[in-house]
Design a protein around this motif. Structure first.
Motif, PDB file in Angstrom:
ATOM      1  N   ARG A 335       0.862  -1.029  -0.082  1.00 45.61           N
ATOM      2  CA  ARG A 335       0.134   0.195  -0.066  1.00 45.61           C
ATOM      3  C   ARG A 335       1.024   1.376   0.061  1.00 45.61           C
ATOM      4  NH1 ARG A 335      -3.099  -3.455   3.712  1.00 45.61           N
ATOM      5  NH2 ARG A 335      -5.176  -3.973   2.786  1.00 45.61           N
ATOM      6  N   GLN A 336       1.944   1.182   0.632  1.00 44.80           N
ATOM      7  CA  GLN A 336       2.641   2.209   0.765  1.00 44.80           C
ATOM      8  C   GLN A 336       3.469   2.535  -0.514  1.00 44.80           C
ATOM      9  OE1 GLN A 336       5.402   3.070   4.366  1.00 44.80           O
ATOM     10  NE2 GLN A 336       4.503   0.925   4.982  1.00 44.80           N
ATOM     11  N   VAL A 337       3.850   1.263  -1.169  1.00 46.54           N
ATOM     12  CA  VAL A 337       4.443   1.634  -2.385  1.00 46.54           C
ATOM     13  C   VAL A 337       3.340   1.991  -3.553  1.00 46.54           C
ATOM     14  CG1 VAL A 337       5.417   0.145  -4.383  1.00 46.54           C
ATOM     15  CG2 VAL A 337       6.155  -0.340  -2.152  1.00 46.54           C
ATOM     16  N   VAL A 338       2.225   1.853  -3.513  1.00 46.34           N
ATOM     17  CA  VAL A 338       1.199   2.213  -4.586  1.00 46.34           C
ATOM     18  C   VAL A 338       1.052   3.767  -4.018  1.00 46.34           C
ATOM     19  CG1 VAL A 338      -1.191   2.127  -4.878  1.00 46.34           C
ATOM     20  CG2 VAL A 338       0.158   0.095  -4.897  1.00 46.34           C
ATOM     21  N   ASP A 339       0.950   4.168  -2.977  1.00 50.80           N
ATOM     22  CA  ASP A 339       0.716   5.522  -2.920  1.00 50.80           C
ATOM     23  C   ASP A 339       2.185   6.228  -3.137  1.00 50.80           C
ATOM     24  OD1 ASP A 339      -1.551   5.101  -1.413  1.00 50.80           O
ATOM     25  OD2 ASP A 339      -0.864   5.027   0.613  1.00 50.80           O
ATOM     26  N   ALA A 340       3.044   5.968  -3.234  1.00 51.85           N
ATOM     27  CA  ALA A 340       4.372   6.486  -3.551  1.00 51.85           C
ATOM     28  C   ALA A 340       4.682   6.528  -4.989  1.00 51.85           C
ATOM     29  CB  ALA A 340       5.526   5.924  -3.128  1.00 51.85           C
ATOM     30  N   MET A 341       3.660   5.838  -6.103  1.00 53.34           N
ATOM     31  CA  MET A 341       4.010   5.729  -7.349  1.00 53.34           C
ATOM     32  C   MET A 341       3.589   6.878  -8.070  1.00 53.34           C
ATOM     33  SD  MET A 341       2.377   1.894  -8.357  1.00 53.34           S
ATOM     34  CE  MET A 341       2.979   0.551  -7.602  1.00 53.34           C
ATOM     35  N   ARG A 342       4.161   7.298  -9.122  1.00 52.78           N
ATOM     36  CA  ARG A 342       3.522   8.445 -10.035  1.00 52.78           C
ATOM     37  C   ARG A 342       2.707   7.680 -11.017  1.00 52.78           C
ATOM     38  NH1 ARG A 342       8.846  12.088 -11.654  1.00 52.78           N
ATOM     39  NH2 ARG A 342       9.339  12.862  -9.525  1.00 52.78           N
ATOM     40  N   PRO A 343       2.011   8.635 -11.886  1.00 51.67           N
ATOM     41  CA  PRO A 343       1.025   8.098 -12.619  1.00 51.67           C
ATOM     42  C   PRO A 343       1.647   7.069 -13.700  1.00 51.67           C
ATOM     43  CG  PRO A 343       0.385  10.340 -12.111  1.00 51.67           C
ATOM     44  CD  PRO A 343       1.650  10.097 -11.385  1.00 51.67           C
ATOM     45  N   ALA A 344       2.667   7.334 -14.292  1.00 55.05           N
ATOM     46  CA  ALA A 344       3.329   6.651 -15.422  1.00 55.05           C
ATOM     47  C   ALA A 344       3.827   5.342 -14.433  1.00 55.05           C
ATOM     48  CB  ALA A 344       4.594   7.533 -16.075  1.00 55.05           C
ATOM     49  N   ALA A 345       4.216   5.274 -13.386  1.00 52.96           N
ATOM     50  CA  ALA A 345       4.585   4.041 -12.643  1.00 52.96           C
ATOM     51  C   ALA A 345       3.497   3.161 -12.530  1.00 52.96           C
ATOM     52  CB  ALA A 345       5.436   4.258 -11.242  1.00 52.96           C
ATOM     53  N   ARG A 346       2.178   3.619 -12.488  1.00 50.68           N
ATOM     54  CA  ARG A 346       0.890   2.582 -12.288  1.00 50.68           C
ATOM     55  C   ARG A 346       0.819   1.896 -13.700  1.00 50.68           C
ATOM     56  NH1 ARG A 346      -2.475   3.915  -8.065  1.00 50.68           N
ATOM     57  NH2 ARG A 346      -1.710   5.348  -6.659  1.00 50.68           N
ATOM     58  N   LYS A 347       1.390   2.252 -14.644  1.00 46.46           N
ATOM     59  CA  LYS A 347       1.345   1.691 -16.093  1.00 46.46           C
ATOM     60  C   LYS A 347       2.164   0.350 -16.186  1.00 46.46           C
ATOM     61  CE  LYS A 347      -0.478   5.551 -18.392  1.00 46.46           C
ATOM     62  NZ  LYS A 347      -0.307   6.429 -19.411  1.00 46.46           N
ATOM     63  N   MET A 348       3.388   0.377 -15.109  1.00 48.95           N
ATOM     64  CA  MET A 348       4.262  -0.682 -15.076  1.00 48.95           C
ATOM     65  C   MET A 348       3.758  -2.149 -14.445  1.00 48.95           C
ATOM     66  SD  MET A 348       7.582   1.576 -14.135  1.00 48.95           S
ATOM     67  CE  MET A 348       8.130   2.692 -15.039  1.00 48.95           C
ATOM     68  N   THR A 349       4.305  -3.165 -14.578  1.00 52.41           N
ATOM     69  CA  THR A 349       4.064  -4.381 -13.872  1.00 52.41           C
ATOM     70  C   THR A 349       5.147  -4.342 -12.260  1.00 52.41           C
ATOM     71  OG1 THR A 349       5.594  -5.600 -15.084  1.00 52.41           O
ATOM     72  CG2 THR A 349       3.320  -5.770 -15.878  1.00 52.41           C
ATOM     73  N   TRP A 350       4.222  -4.714 -11.427  1.00 57.48           N
ATOM     74  CA  TRP A 350       4.986  -4.610 -10.052  1.00 57.48           C
ATOM     75  C   TRP A 350       4.822  -6.052  -9.399  1.00 57.48           C
ATOM     76  CZ3 TRP A 350       7.265  -0.176  -7.826  1.00 57.48           C
ATOM     77  CH2 TRP A 350       7.144   1.116  -8.599  1.00 57.48           C
ATOM     78  N   ALA A 351       5.813  -6.368  -8.391  1.00 52.12           N
ATOM     79  CA  ALA A 351       5.727  -7.371  -7.722  1.00 52.12           C
ATOM     80  C   ALA A 351       6.464  -7.259  -6.415  1.00 52.12           C
ATOM     81  CB  ALA A 351       6.177  -8.731  -8.477  1.00 52.12           C
ATOM     82  N   LEU A 352       5.923  -7.867  -5.231  1.00 56.77           N
ATOM     83  CA  LEU A 352       6.565  -7.494  -3.877  1.00 56.77           C
ATOM     84  C   LEU A 352       6.633  -8.855  -3.381  1.00 56.77           C
ATOM     85  CD1 LEU A 352       7.749  -6.396  -1.606  1.00 56.77           C
ATOM     86  CD2 LEU A 352       5.435  -5.594  -1.049  1.00 56.77           C
ATOM     87  N   SER A 353       7.794  -9.491  -3.073  1.00 58.28           N
ATOM     88  CA  SER A 353       8.064 -10.779  -2.289  1.00 58.28           C
ATOM     89  C   SER A 353       8.565 -10.703  -1.164  1.00 58.28           C
ATOM     90  CB  SER A 353       8.819 -11.754  -3.206  1.00 58.28           C
ATOM     91  OG  SER A 353       8.268 -12.611  -4.148  1.00 58.28           O
ATOM     92  N   GLY A 354       7.946 -11.149  -0.093  1.00 57.94           N
ATOM     93  CA  GLY A 354       8.282 -11.102   1.428  1.00 57.94           C
ATOM     94  C   GLY A 354       9.516 -11.792   1.902  1.00 57.94           C
ATOM     95  N   CYS A 355      10.072 -12.410   0.798  1.00 55.90           N
ATOM     96  CA  CYS A 355      11.452 -13.123   1.385  1.00 55.90           C
ATOM     97  C   CYS A 355      12.128 -14.010  -0.057  1.00 55.90           C
ATOM     98  CB  CYS A 355      10.874 -14.915   2.275  1.00 55.90           C
ATOM     99  SG  CYS A 355      10.531 -16.090   1.178  1.00 55.90           S
TER     100      CYS A 355
END
Length: 417
Positions: A335-355
């Motif tokens: 959620r913090q990462v999403v809040d920090a994204m610029r509009p252009a970054a929201r068009k990229m694919t993202w992934a977050l792994s906890g380990c």
């Protein structure tokens, strides 16, 4: 082998449910919702391989959970342990997906519960894709990519985790009737020549591609060359109007889903999507309208329940919320990462792994985040550090930052786009 993992030392368990190619019927989804409400606090989790997980179930409830799953043709058999895992597919929106999911179901039926392939050194992952978009064939023990009618390229020995390795192309344009013999041969070579606890990628790394091919050739010499894939089971997806074939997605943040919402979506699928829901590789739910009229109605219904608009392509594993190996609370960080994204970054694919196990596949996202370790602060608190990956070519993503704290990570995110 029945798809059960221990979540903590307090007796909580995770039950994984295999869903071939991520296609589940409305009746099956409703039964899973029943199970979640009775035994898992009304919660479910969608995985990046198109399967389902129930969290915090208890050992005494497992027999009833398995009975309820079996009653609608679902199983967790092989979803954990040294066996062939769920047959995944990430190309659900392709017009060729119906053929792909039919093949995935046949492969699932061949290997699920097959005792000849349940004592493997470690897990064995298979995916069937309708094309090369997304490159998920690179991370499979065996990745099949449709390249012509009934013809598939076969890639093997890929995997992520602590030692990422891209798969290599074993054979081009494999006919469907040769797929099961080839997969069986690969599995037998893997089982006979690999130390316990190691993946196929480790065997190929140790002996080399040429030796692996030689072993496979010898293994196949005494096996049937072809196994027809004829079956009355042609798959779950109904015929669709070509003008309405494009799927509609219901975005599910971090794959966390409430049972009542699953019930609502199952009802919409029964009425407008031929009774099928599609579990995407980005942990959302997609519906495939059967007609243009159904598509219009379905879009309106999804908007009314707040599930309209494009889904943010962001894969998130359960992290320390529900995994013994998790080093970070992935939901909050996402959620913090999403809040920090610029509009252009929201068009990229993202992934977050906890380990470092990389269950969210960060090396396949345009921007991948991986919790690599925890360090103790001066106050005695243990905080996670992160590695950042960027993928710009056709291979796996490359690490561009290592061991950064959350504050530095968010600054990196804000600089993107």
């Amino acid at each position: 082998l029945d798809g059960v993992y221990r979540m903590n030392d307090q007796g909580d368990l995770m039950q994984r449910i295999k869903v071939p190619a991520g296609v589940i019927s409305s009746e099956q989804a409703l039964r899973v919702a029943d199970i979640a409400e009775r035994f898992a606090g009304g919660k479910l989790h969608l995985t990046t391989r198109g399967s389902l997980e129930l969290h915090r179930v208890r050992v005494g409830d497992l027999p009833e959970i398995h009975r309820m799953l079996s009653s609608v043709g679902l199983t967790g058999r092989g979803a954990c342990g040294g066996a062939v895992r769920g047959i995944a597919s990430s190309t659900l929106g392709s017009p060729h997906f119906p053929a792909v999911q039919t093949l995935a179901r046949r492969i699932h039926r061949h290997f699920a519960g097959n005792p000849h392939f349940e004592s493997l050194p470690k897990k064995f992952k298979i995916a069937v894709e309708a094309g090369y978009v997304g490159a998920r064939h690179l991370i499979q023990d065996a990745g099949l990519v449709l390249v012509g009618e009934g013809l598939y390229d076969l890639w093997v020995a890929g995997g992520l985790g602590r030692e990422p390795q891209a798969a290599f192309l074993l054979e081009k344009k494999v006919a469907e009737e040769r797929i099961l013999p080839l997969l069986e041969g690969v599995l037998r070579v893997y089982g006979r020549h690999t130390p316990a606890g190691k993946r196929l990628k480790h065997l190929v790394r140790d002996i080399g591609e040429a030796t692996f091919r030689h072993l496979l050739e010898a293994e196949l010499a005494g096996s049937p060359e072809r196994l027809p894939l004829q079956s009355v089971d042609g798959g779950l997806l109904p015929a669709s109007d070509p003008e309405a074939v494009a799927t509609l997605e219901a975005p599910i943040f971090a794959g966390d889903l409430d049972a009542p919402l699953l019930r609502r979506l199952a009802g919409l699928a029964r009425t407008h999507s031929g009774g099928c829901l599609l579990l995407t590789a980005d942990q959302d739910i997609a519906l495939r309208p059967t007609s243009a009229a159904a598509r219009t109605t379905l879009a309106r219904e999804l908007e009314e329940i707040g599930l309209s608009g494009p889904a943010l392509p962001f894969r998130v594993c359960v992290g320390s919320h529900a995994c013994r190996l998790g080093l970070a609370p992935t939901r909050e960080i996402a959620r913090q990462v999403v809040d920090a994204m610029r509009p252009a970054a929201r068009k990229m694919t993202w992934a977050l792994s906890g380990c470092p196990n990389s269950c969210a596949q960060p090396q396949l996202a345009e921007v991948g985040i991986l919790a690599s370790k925890r360090v103790k602060t001066e106050g005695g608190e243990r905080r996670p550090l992160f590695d950042l990956y960027r993928r710009r070519g056709e291979g796996l993503g490359e690490k561009v930052a290592e061991g950064v704290d959350l504050e530095a990570l968010l600054k990196e995110v804000m600089a993107l786009g």
